[in-house]
Scaffold this active site. Structure first.
Site, PDB file in Angstrom:
ATOM      1  N   LYS A   1       0.809  -1.226   0.000  1.00  0.00           N
ATOM      2  CA  LYS A   1       0.000   0.000   0.000  1.00  0.00           C
ATOM      3  C   LYS A   1       0.845   1.280   0.000  1.00  0.00           C
ATOM      4  CE  LYS A   1      -4.164  -1.931   2.095  1.00  0.00           C
ATOM      5  NZ  LYS A   1      -5.241  -1.720   3.038  1.00  0.00           N
TER       6      LYS A   1
ATOM      7  N   ALA B   1      -2.099   0.488  16.223  1.00  0.00           N
ATOM      8  CA  ALA B   1      -1.273   1.468  15.503  1.00  0.00           C
ATOM      9  C   ALA B   1      -0.703   0.850  14.228  1.00  0.00           C
ATOM     10  CB  ALA B   1      -0.155   1.965  16.416  1.00  0.00           C
ATOM     11  N   GLY B   2      -1.355  -0.212  13.721  1.00  0.00           N
ATOM     12  CA  GLY B   2      -0.917  -0.865  12.486  1.00  0.00           C
ATOM     13  C   GLY B   2      -1.686  -0.312  11.286  1.00  0.00           C
TER      14      GLY B   2
HETATM   15  P1  ATR Z   1      -3.119  -4.581  10.676  1.00  0.00           P
HETATM   16  O1  ATR Z   1      -2.566  -4.215   9.323  1.00  0.00           O
HETATM   17  O2  ATR Z   1      -4.182  -5.637  10.636  1.00  0.00           O
HETATM   18  O3  ATR Z   1      -3.521  -3.389  11.465  1.00  0.00           O
HETATM   19  P2  ATR Z   1      -0.560  -4.764  11.984  1.00  0.00           P
HETATM   20  O4  ATR Z   1      -0.064  -3.646  11.143  1.00  0.00           O
HETATM   21  O5  ATR Z   1       0.338  -5.950  12.177  1.00  0.00           O
HETATM   22  O6  ATR Z   1      -1.934  -5.341  11.446  1.00  0.00           O
HETATM   23  O7  ATR Z   1      -0.954  -4.171  13.430  1.00  0.00           O
HETATM   24  C1  ATR Z   1      -1.460  -4.969  14.419  1.00  0.00           C
HETATM   25  C2  ATR Z   1      -1.913  -4.096  15.593  1.00  0.00           C
HETATM   26  O8  ATR Z   1      -2.581  -4.937  16.535  1.00  0.00           O
HETATM   27  C3  ATR Z   1      -0.783  -3.436  16.354  1.00  0.00           C
HETATM   28  O9  ATR Z   1      -1.241  -2.205  16.855  1.00  0.00           O
HETATM   29  C4  ATR Z   1      -0.537  -4.436  17.507  1.00  0.00           C
HETATM   30  O10 ATR Z   1       0.021  -3.862  18.670  1.00  0.00           O
HETATM   31  P3  ATR Z   1       1.620  -3.606  18.757  1.00  0.00           P
HETATM   32  O11 ATR Z   1       1.886  -2.340  18.011  1.00  0.00           O
HETATM   33  O12 ATR Z   1       1.894  -3.496  20.200  1.00  0.00           O
HETATM   34  O13 ATR Z   1       2.269  -4.817  18.131  1.00  0.00           O
HETATM   35  C5  ATR Z   1      -1.944  -4.834  17.816  1.00  0.00           C
HETATM   36  N1  ATR Z   1      -2.090  -6.135  18.497  1.00  0.00           N
HETATM   37  C6  ATR Z   1      -1.921  -7.353  17.946  1.00  0.00           C
HETATM   38  N2  ATR Z   1      -2.220  -8.313  18.846  1.00  0.00           N
HETATM   39  C7  ATR Z   1      -2.600  -7.678  19.995  1.00  0.00           C
HETATM   40  C8  ATR Z   1      -3.017  -8.100  21.277  1.00  0.00           C
HETATM   41  N3  ATR Z   1      -3.118  -9.397  21.582  1.00  0.00           N
HETATM   42  N4  ATR Z   1      -3.324  -7.168  22.203  1.00  0.00           N
HETATM   43  C9  ATR Z   1      -3.232  -5.860  21.909  1.00  0.00           C
HETATM   44  N5  ATR Z   1      -2.831  -5.384  20.716  1.00  0.00           N
HETATM   45  C10 ATR Z   1      -2.517  -6.274  19.761  1.00  0.00           C
END
Ligand code: ATR
Length: 298
Positions: free
Chosen positions: A73, A134-135
């Site tokens: 993207k 924040a992803g």
């Molecule tokens: P996507 O594109 O689906 O948003 P990503 O870019 O990998 O996926 O982002 C995943 C998000 O989910 C991140 O904000 C992650 O938190 P971190 O920045 O701390 O890694 C969050 N996340 C994933 N599993 C989680 C969990 N079990 N509890 C809280 N936050 C979670």
């Protein structure tokens, strides 16, 4: 089965992996209902190095438009002939529309989320908002809210970005604050989320954009403290499998309205289709796509 012939316009998705994408179902159903002779397929772009070749080749072959998904993207930016100003500020495009000399990039993820919320009767800029995560998905939600506040002229709204890893939320916060000065962005850790009650003067719009709660992890929610949910007026969860996530359940227990991410997926597709074809598919087509997505969700 639709007949594909010499006059059929071709559209598709580039990303990796793309095997489980629901976009072909969305766009082929829209084509069926709008009576347009177009066909949508997926292109598995395994090689990042060849992304430029893929975009130039698609244009040379007359492909009408493309969706772009993870992980390209942002990587696709250098190969665009033009870019929508909001997509540029978001720093991600998911839709390429054919134009003079190439493709123009748009972001229909943020447009789709706004349409999905409005369809639920949510006045997006009427309240402060919190984005959890924040992803990539969180990025669309954060910029959707900031862009909506800007184009509605809503001043003084606060946007909370709440994430497990604080540094990632802070980096996203800086980006959005640079692009959209009218929104006040504040960063919180997951365990500080209940503190929002003392930082806002009404119930907030909460948008859950982490993968916590996604099937099979159905008993998880990034926040479980009822103190947070008491302050939520409407809860959106970007997850759509299961249809009712733990996050939505916790919000509903405190009286909030809820929606899952299926509506965002649906509307980002409708927005892309409208950009490509200049057509509003209409309610019958929208509902047909919604039913297909609901079936796929089972
Ligand atoms: P996507 O594109 O689906 O948003 P990503 O870019 O990998 O996926 O982002 C995943 C998000 O989910 C991140 O904000 C992650 O938190 P971190 O920045 O701390 O890694 C969050 N996340 C994933 N599993 C989680 C969990 N079990 N509890 C809280 N936050 C979670």
């Amino acid at each position: 089965m639709k007949e594909i012939g010499a006059s059929t316009a071709l559209y598709g998705l580039i990303g990796h992996p793309v095997g489980h994408s629901l976009s072909p179902q969305i766009h082929n159903t829209l084509a069926e209902y709008t009576g347009l002779d177009l066909c949508y397929t997926v292109f598995d772009g395994e090689s990042r190095e060849r992304l430029g070749d893929a975009v130039r080749g698609a244009h040379a072959l007359g492909i009408g438009g493309l969706n772009v998904t993870v992980p390209y993207k942002k990587d696709v930016f250098p190969y665009l002939a033009d870019i929508d100003p909001i997509a540029e500020r978001i720093g991600a495009v998911n839709t390429l529309v054919r134009c003079e000399g190439g493709y123009k990039g748009y972001n229909t993820d943020y447009m789709g989320l706004r349409r999905a919320l409005e369809e639920c009767g949510v006045d997006v800029t009427a309240r402060d908002a919190a984005v959890i995560g924040a992803g990539g998905a969180a990025r669309a939600a954060v910029f959707m809210y900031a862009a909506a506040c800007e184009d509605r002229g809503a001043k003084g709204r606060t946007l909370f970005i709440i994430n497990r890893t604080r540094e990632k939320a802070e980096a996203l916060s800086r980006e959005v604050q640079e692009g959209f000065a009218s929104v006040n962005v504040r960063v919180l850790g997951l365990y500080e989320a209940a503190g929002i009650a003392s930082m806002t003067d009404g119930k907030i719009l909460a948008m859950q954009c982490t993968s916590a709660g996604l099937y099979p992890d159905v008993n998880s929610s990034p926040i479980t403290d009822p103190g947070f949910f008491k302050n939520v007026g409407f809860a959106f969860d970007a997850v759509y499998k299961p249809a009712r996530t733990r996050f939505m359940q916790l919000a509903a227990e405190q009286g909030a309205g809820c929606a899952n991410g299926l509506s965002m997926l649906l509307w980002q597709g409708i927005c892309a289709y409208s950009l490509w074809t200049g057509k509003d598919p209409g309610p019958e087509a929208v509902n047909a796509v919604r039913r297909k997505l609901e079936d796929a969700q089972q």
